[in-house]
Design a protein around this motif. Structure first.
Motif, PDB file in Angstrom:
ATOM      1  N   HIS A   3      -0.167 -15.808 -87.517  1.00 25.39           N
ATOM      2  CA  HIS A   3       0.965 -16.691 -87.784  1.00 25.39           C
ATOM      3  C   HIS A   3       1.823 -16.109 -86.764  1.00 25.39           C
ATOM      4  O   HIS A   3       2.783 -15.033 -87.130  1.00 25.39           O
ATOM      5  CB  HIS A   3       1.283 -16.887 -89.103  1.00 25.39           C
ATOM      6  N   ARG A  10       6.200 -21.262 -82.929  1.00 21.86           N
ATOM      7  CA  ARG A  10       5.883 -22.312 -83.938  1.00 21.86           C
ATOM      8  C   ARG A  10       5.895 -23.533 -83.403  1.00 21.86           C
ATOM      9  O   ARG A  10       4.993 -24.611 -83.737  1.00 21.86           O
ATOM     10  CB  ARG A  10       6.469 -21.967 -85.156  1.00 21.86           C
ATOM     11  N   TRP A 193      -3.230 -24.157 -90.107  1.00 22.48           N
ATOM     12  CA  TRP A 193      -1.643 -24.000 -89.557  1.00 22.48           C
ATOM     13  C   TRP A 193      -0.948 -24.505 -90.367  1.00 22.48           C
ATOM     14  O   TRP A 193      -0.093 -23.737 -90.728  1.00 22.48           O
ATOM     15  CB  TRP A 193      -1.876 -24.484 -88.127  1.00 22.48           C
ATOM     16  N   ASP A 197       1.811 -22.275 -92.271  1.00 24.47           N
ATOM     17  CA  ASP A 197       3.162 -22.289 -91.855  1.00 24.47           C
ATOM     18  C   ASP A 197       4.133 -22.839 -93.273  1.00 24.47           C
ATOM     19  O   ASP A 197       5.182 -21.869 -93.159  1.00 24.47           O
ATOM     20  CB  ASP A 197       3.612 -23.350 -90.874  1.00 24.47           C
TER      21      ASP A 197
END
Length: 205
Positions: A3, A10, A193, A197
């Motif tokens: 990540h 991002r 994802w 996140d």
């Protein structure tokens, strides 16, 4: 793929997934799929025989465009209101919560270029997150840590209330129904994802 904590990185991930689910593949999307980001996010697809169809425009239309229409127009519905309304209808008017949220924070969405009936389309929601990440990156570059933290708060709010409240249901349906490895793996990667996140944003709050 680990990540990334960098806001711009991002945003690139949100932009990648938005592009895949907002319209059919073109040459720019093919470049994106073959980029280091695409290969990191979709390693099984990029290593598959199916990926060879990206090189030929006619094959690309036959293989991928048909599946895109199947997954976003004909058999699976990519709109939040379809999953959140009791009557299962797409809300294109003023009762759409995502539209209200986007308007509150100054987002202007042109539905025609996005090929969308309403502002709660999965591709638009993911693009909104990409834009918020870009604002965070700008705040960090100034630097303005207080405003960057405010933007991260908005990201967490939007993700929790307007994306994760329905998008995993849509993406799981894509995984089950996709005819191509591309969209199957993209849906799987996108679900992972989104959850990762939100957790990262929560950890930073």
């Amino acid at each position: 793929m680990s990540h990334p904590s960098d806001a711009a990185a991002r945003g690139n991930l949100y932009g990648f997934f938005s592009r895949l689910f907002v319209k059919e593949l073109d040459s720019a999307a093919v470049e994106l799929l073959w980029s280091p980001l695409g290969q990191a996010l979709l390693p099984r697809f990029c290593a598959s025989d199916e990926a060879k169809a990206l090189a030929d425009a006619d094959q690309r239309v036959r293989v991928f465009d048909a599946d895109f229409v199947h997954l976003t127009v004909v058999n699976v519905v990519p709109y939040a209101s379809f999953y959140l309304r009791e009557d299962g209808r797409v809300e294109s008017g003023g009762a759409n919560p995502i539209s209200d949220w986007l308007a509150q924070y100054g987002f202007e969405v042109e539905l025609e270029p996005a090929r969308s009936l309403a502002q709660d389309h999965i591709g638009i929601a993911l693009e909104a997150m990409a834009v918020l990440c870009a604002h965070e990156a700008e705040a960090e570059a100034r630097p303005d840590p207080e405003y960057a933290a405010h933007i991260r708060g908005l990201q967490a709010e939007f993700l929790r209330a307007h994306v994760l409240s329905w998008a995993p249901v849509y993406l799981f349906a894509v995984e089950r129904c996709a005819h191509t490895a591309l969209y199957r793996e993209a849906a799987e990667a996108c679900v992972a994802w989104l959850g990762a996140d939100l957790q990262a944003l929560s950890d930073r709050a």
